[in-house]
Write a protein that holds these residues in place. Structure first.
Motif, PDB file in Angstrom:
ATOM      1  N   GLY A  58     -21.482   0.764  62.991  1.00 21.42           N
ATOM      2  CA  GLY A  58     -21.559  -0.129  64.419  1.00 21.42           C
ATOM      3  C   GLY A  58     -21.789   0.963  65.445  1.00 21.42           C
ATOM      4  N   ALA A  59     -20.866   2.536  65.807  1.00 21.66           N
ATOM      5  CA  ALA A  59     -20.701   3.882  66.260  1.00 21.66           C
ATOM      6  C   ALA A  59     -21.147   5.055  64.955  1.00 21.66           C
ATOM      7  CB  ALA A  59     -19.882   3.815  66.714  1.00 21.66           C
ATOM      8  N   ALA A  60     -21.288   5.758  65.828  1.00 27.08           N
ATOM      9  CA  ALA A  60     -22.068   7.192  64.854  1.00 27.08           C
ATOM     10  C   ALA A  60     -21.618   8.794  65.873  1.00 27.08           C
ATOM     11  CB  ALA A  60     -23.453   7.559  63.790  1.00 27.08           C
ATOM     12  N   VAL A  61     -20.262   9.030  65.439  1.00 24.49           N
ATOM     13  CA  VAL A  61     -20.000   9.856  65.955  1.00 24.49           C
ATOM     14  C   VAL A  61     -20.479  11.288  65.332  1.00 24.49           C
ATOM     15  CG1 VAL A  61     -18.338  11.275  67.658  1.00 24.49           C
ATOM     16  CG2 VAL A  61     -19.029   8.988  67.347  1.00 24.49           C
ATOM     17  N   PRO A  62     -21.265  12.751  64.953  1.00 21.65           N
ATOM     18  CA  PRO A  62     -21.011  13.856  64.513  1.00 21.65           C
ATOM     19  C   PRO A  62     -20.448  14.621  65.755  1.00 21.65           C
ATOM     20  CG  PRO A  62     -23.309  13.679  64.786  1.00 21.65           C
ATOM     21  CD  PRO A  62     -22.938  11.646  65.925  1.00 21.65           C
ATOM     22  N   PHE A  63     -20.140  15.608  65.334  1.00 15.12           N
ATOM     23  CA  PHE A  63     -19.742  16.686  65.627  1.00 15.12           C
ATOM     24  C   PHE A  63     -19.917  18.260  64.702  1.00 15.12           C
ATOM     25  CE2 PHE A  63     -15.921  14.610  67.260  1.00 15.12           C
ATOM     26  CZ  PHE A  63     -15.679  15.138  68.476  1.00 15.12           C
ATOM     27  N   TYR A  64     -20.736  18.810  65.707  1.00 12.60           N
ATOM     28  CA  TYR A  64     -21.564  19.430  64.720  1.00 12.60           C
ATOM     29  C   TYR A  64     -22.156  19.414  63.460  1.00 12.60           C
ATOM     30  CZ  TYR A  64     -16.648  20.727  64.825  1.00 12.60           C
ATOM     31  OH  TYR A  64     -15.148  20.962  64.807  1.00 12.60           O
ATOM     32  N   GLY A  65     -23.020  18.537  63.198  1.00 12.94           N
ATOM     33  CA  GLY A  65     -23.476  18.177  61.605  1.00 12.94           C
ATOM     34  C   GLY A  65     -24.289  18.991  61.467  1.00 12.94           C
ATOM     35  N   VAL A  66     -24.545  19.536  60.517  1.00 11.23           N
ATOM     36  CA  VAL A  66     -24.974  20.042  59.660  1.00 11.23           C
ATOM     37  C   VAL A  66     -25.296  19.660  57.828  1.00 11.23           C
ATOM     38  CG1 VAL A  66     -24.813  22.315  61.124  1.00 11.23           C
ATOM     39  CG2 VAL A  66     -23.320  21.242  58.481  1.00 11.23           C
ATOM     40  N   LEU A  67     -26.296  19.398  57.767  1.00  8.72           N
ATOM     41  CA  LEU A  67     -26.144  19.538  56.070  1.00  8.72           C
ATOM     42  C   LEU A  67     -26.870  20.896  54.909  1.00  8.72           C
ATOM     43  CD1 LEU A  67     -27.959  16.623  54.915  1.00  8.72           C
ATOM     44  CD2 LEU A  67     -25.490  16.702  55.722  1.00  8.72           C
ATOM     45  N   LYS A  68     -26.484  21.157  53.853  1.00  6.65           N
ATOM     46  CA  LYS A  68     -27.199  22.186  53.053  1.00  6.65           C
ATOM     47  C   LYS A  68     -28.499  21.832  52.864  1.00  6.65           C
ATOM     48  CE  LYS A  68     -26.454  20.252  48.442  1.00  6.65           C
ATOM     49  NZ  LYS A  68     -25.172  20.098  47.770  1.00  6.65           N
ATOM     50  N   GLU A  69     -29.422  20.934  53.212  1.00  3.77           N
ATOM     51  CA  GLU A  69     -30.906  20.836  53.032  1.00  3.77           C
ATOM     52  C   GLU A  69     -31.348  19.546  54.421  1.00  3.77           C
ATOM     53  OE1 GLU A  69     -30.374  16.647  49.696  1.00  3.77           O
ATOM     54  OE2 GLU A  69     -29.615  18.948  49.164  1.00  3.77           O
ATOM     55  N   ASP A  70     -31.849  19.254  54.249  1.00  7.85           N
ATOM     56  CA  ASP A  70     -32.451  19.051  54.640  1.00  7.85           C
ATOM     57  C   ASP A  70     -32.503  17.147  55.517  1.00  7.85           C
ATOM     58  OD1 ASP A  70     -34.146  18.277  57.787  1.00  7.85           O
ATOM     59  OD2 ASP A  70     -36.186  17.596  56.902  1.00  7.85           O
ATOM     60  N   PHE A  71     -32.121  16.447  56.452  1.00  8.05           N
ATOM     61  CA  PHE A  71     -31.582  15.167  56.422  1.00  8.05           C
ATOM     62  C   PHE A  71     -32.775  14.089  55.855  1.00  8.05           C
ATOM     63  CE2 PHE A  71     -29.323  17.134  59.961  1.00  8.05           C
ATOM     64  CZ  PHE A  71     -27.856  16.556  59.783  1.00  8.05           C
ATOM     65  N   ILE A 128     -24.306  19.362  74.409  1.00  9.80           N
ATOM     66  CA  ILE A 128     -23.907  20.409  73.936  1.00  9.80           C
ATOM     67  C   ILE A 128     -22.780  21.307  74.990  1.00  9.80           C
ATOM     68  CG2 ILE A 128     -24.931  23.000  73.497  1.00  9.80           C
ATOM     69  CD1 ILE A 128     -27.810  21.107  73.335  1.00  9.80           C
ATOM     70  N   TYR A 129     -21.426  21.416  74.564  1.00 11.83           N
ATOM     71  CA  TYR A 129     -20.834  22.085  75.180  1.00 11.83           C
ATOM     72  C   TYR A 129     -21.108  23.827  74.930  1.00 11.83           C
ATOM     73  CZ  TYR A 129     -18.799  17.889  73.755  1.00 11.83           C
ATOM     74  OH  TYR A 129     -18.473  16.112  73.558  1.00 11.83           O
ATOM     75  N   PRO A 130     -20.217  24.350  75.582  1.00  7.25           N
ATOM     76  CA  PRO A 130     -20.313  25.893  76.331  1.00  7.25           C
ATOM     77  C   PRO A 130     -19.525  26.592  74.881  1.00  7.25           C
ATOM     78  CG  PRO A 130     -19.066  25.198  77.720  1.00  7.25           C
ATOM     79  CD  PRO A 130     -19.266  23.722  77.123  1.00  7.25           C
ATOM     80  N   ALA A 131     -19.072  26.328  73.685  1.00  7.98           N
ATOM     81  CA  ALA A 131     -18.546  26.747  72.613  1.00  7.98           C
ATOM     82  C   ALA A 131     -19.127  27.289  71.308  1.00  7.98           C
ATOM     83  CB  ALA A 131     -17.704  25.368  72.383  1.00  7.98           C
ATOM     84  N   GLY A 132     -18.463  27.434  70.571  1.00  8.28           N
ATOM     85  CA  GLY A 132     -19.205  27.715  69.172  1.00  8.28           C
ATOM     86  C   GLY A 132     -18.872  26.668  67.825  1.00  8.28           C
ATOM     87  N   HIS A 133     -19.657  26.758  66.807  1.00 12.51           N
ATOM     88  CA  HIS A 133     -19.019  25.670  65.679  1.00 12.51           C
ATOM     89  C   HIS A 133     -17.729  25.054  65.695  1.00 12.51           C
ATOM     90  CE1 HIS A 133     -20.599  23.746  62.224  1.00 12.51           C
ATOM     91  NE2 HIS A 133     -20.175  24.019  61.526  1.00 12.51           N
ATOM     92  N   ALA A 134     -17.589  24.367  65.419  1.00 15.42           N
ATOM     93  CA  ALA A 134     -16.164  23.541  64.530  1.00 15.42           C
ATOM     94  C   ALA A 134     -14.898  24.391  65.834  1.00 15.42           C
ATOM     95  CB  ALA A 134     -15.815  24.694  63.198  1.00 15.42           C
ATOM     96  N   PHE A 135     -15.709  23.751  67.072  1.00 16.06           N
ATOM     97  CA  PHE A 135     -14.826  24.269  68.860  1.00 16.06           C
ATOM     98  C   PHE A 135     -13.958  22.991  68.421  1.00 16.06           C
ATOM     99  CE2 PHE A 135     -18.042  21.246  70.191  1.00 16.06           C
ATOM    100  CZ  PHE A 135     -17.522  20.310  70.842  1.00 16.06           C
ATOM    101  N   PHE A 136     -13.726  21.941  67.190  1.00 16.94           N
ATOM    102  CA  PHE A 136     -12.499  20.710  67.754  1.00 16.94           C
ATOM    103  C   PHE A 136     -11.823  20.968  66.462  1.00 16.94           C
ATOM    104  CE2 PHE A 136     -11.230  17.140  66.718  1.00 16.94           C
ATOM    105  CZ  PHE A 136     -10.809  16.511  67.901  1.00 16.94           C
ATOM    106  N   ASN A 137     -11.575  22.176  65.577  1.00 16.11           N
ATOM    107  CA  ASN A 137     -11.146  22.315  64.884  1.00 16.11           C
ATOM    108  C   ASN A 137      -9.905  23.562  64.942  1.00 16.11           C
ATOM    109  OD1 ASN A 137      -9.522  22.815  62.233  1.00 16.11           O
ATOM    110  ND2 ASN A 137     -11.371  22.944  60.957  1.00 16.11           N
TER     111      ASN A 137
END
Length: 239
Positions: A143-156, A201-210
């Motif tokens: 019902g709701a999806a929230v990716p934080f800087y979502g990446v995969l090792k291959e194409d989606f 898009i935030y003024p930050a780098g990868h994994a800025f939430f961790n």
């Protein structure tokens, strides 16, 4: 799923992909609430992911973080990359589907009045990529999806089955998922599913939430903005 080793954060098991999966479950003090699947970064089911799960429970959600690495964790980026490479995307998505079904059947998980029960999904880095795969695979169960800087090792894979509202958080200085790639991903999602993502898009780098800050990119100010938006979004669509 990888063979299970000792991880003190594992406190629940559930059927998944023809076997048994482990994870960390947190229930709100009220005893019930909307369900959320919390999907780990490439570090594994760490204290940070458990803390996010607890924070969601404190906000009234029944949160489950599946252990995709079978108990293994690391703080070494090289080892984390190897663990991620060893995890097939489609297998992980099927394992995560077991977590969805577990929450949908859990007595503590509620739904909006007059609607079919659905759960949300929140994930980080590798887990953010899996949020999108899971939402496409599970369709109306999400019902709701929230990716934080979502990446995969291959194409989606295809997003054709995706129906959930999407809120995404990405860093402007992210060398893994930069602004151009994020805009291209948003356009592809809308073209294949008809869902228009709300990507910030935030003024930050990868994994800025961790806040364990393994990459030296934690940004408490931007993390708080993203967290506030996430809670508002989840409440709007699930609570």
């Amino acid at each position: 799923m990888a063979a299970v080793t000792d991880n003190p954060l594992q406190n629940v098991t559930f059927p998944s992909n023809g076997g048994t999966a482990h994870g960390y479950l947190a229930v709100p003090a009220s005893g019930s609430g909307p369900g959320i699947v919390v999907i780990q970064e490439w570090w594994g089911l760490t204290n940070h992911i458990a803390d996010v799960t607890n924070r969601l429970a404190a906000e009234g959600f029944v949160a489950l973080a599946p252990d995709l690495y079978g108990g293994r964790t690391t703080h070494d980026a090289g080892e984390a990359g190897e663990l991620m490479q060893e995890l097939p995307v489609q297998q992980a998505a099927r394992d995560l589907a077991g977590a969805v079904d577990f929450l949908l059947a859990h007595e503590s998980v509620t739904s909006q009045e007059g609607t079919e029960r659905k759960v949300g999904a929140v994930g980080f880095c590798m887990g953010g990529g899996f949020v999108l795969v899971l939402a496409a695979q599970q369709g109306d169960k999400i019902g709701a999806a929230v990716p934080f800087y979502g990446v995969l090792k291959e194409d989606f894979p295809s997003f054709a089955g995706l129906t959930a509202p999407l809120l995404g958080h990405f860093g402007e200085q992210d060398e893994v998922a930069g602004p151009d790639a994020v805009r291209a991903l948003a356009a592809r999602i809308e073209a294949e599913s008809g869902v228009r993502p709300e990507f910030h898009i935030y003024p930050a780098g990868h994994a800025f939430f961790n806040d364990e800050n393994h990459l030296g990119t934690y940004d408490p100010e931007q993390a708080q903005v993203a967290w506030t938006r996430t809670l508002e979004f989840l409440r709007a669509h699930l609570a």
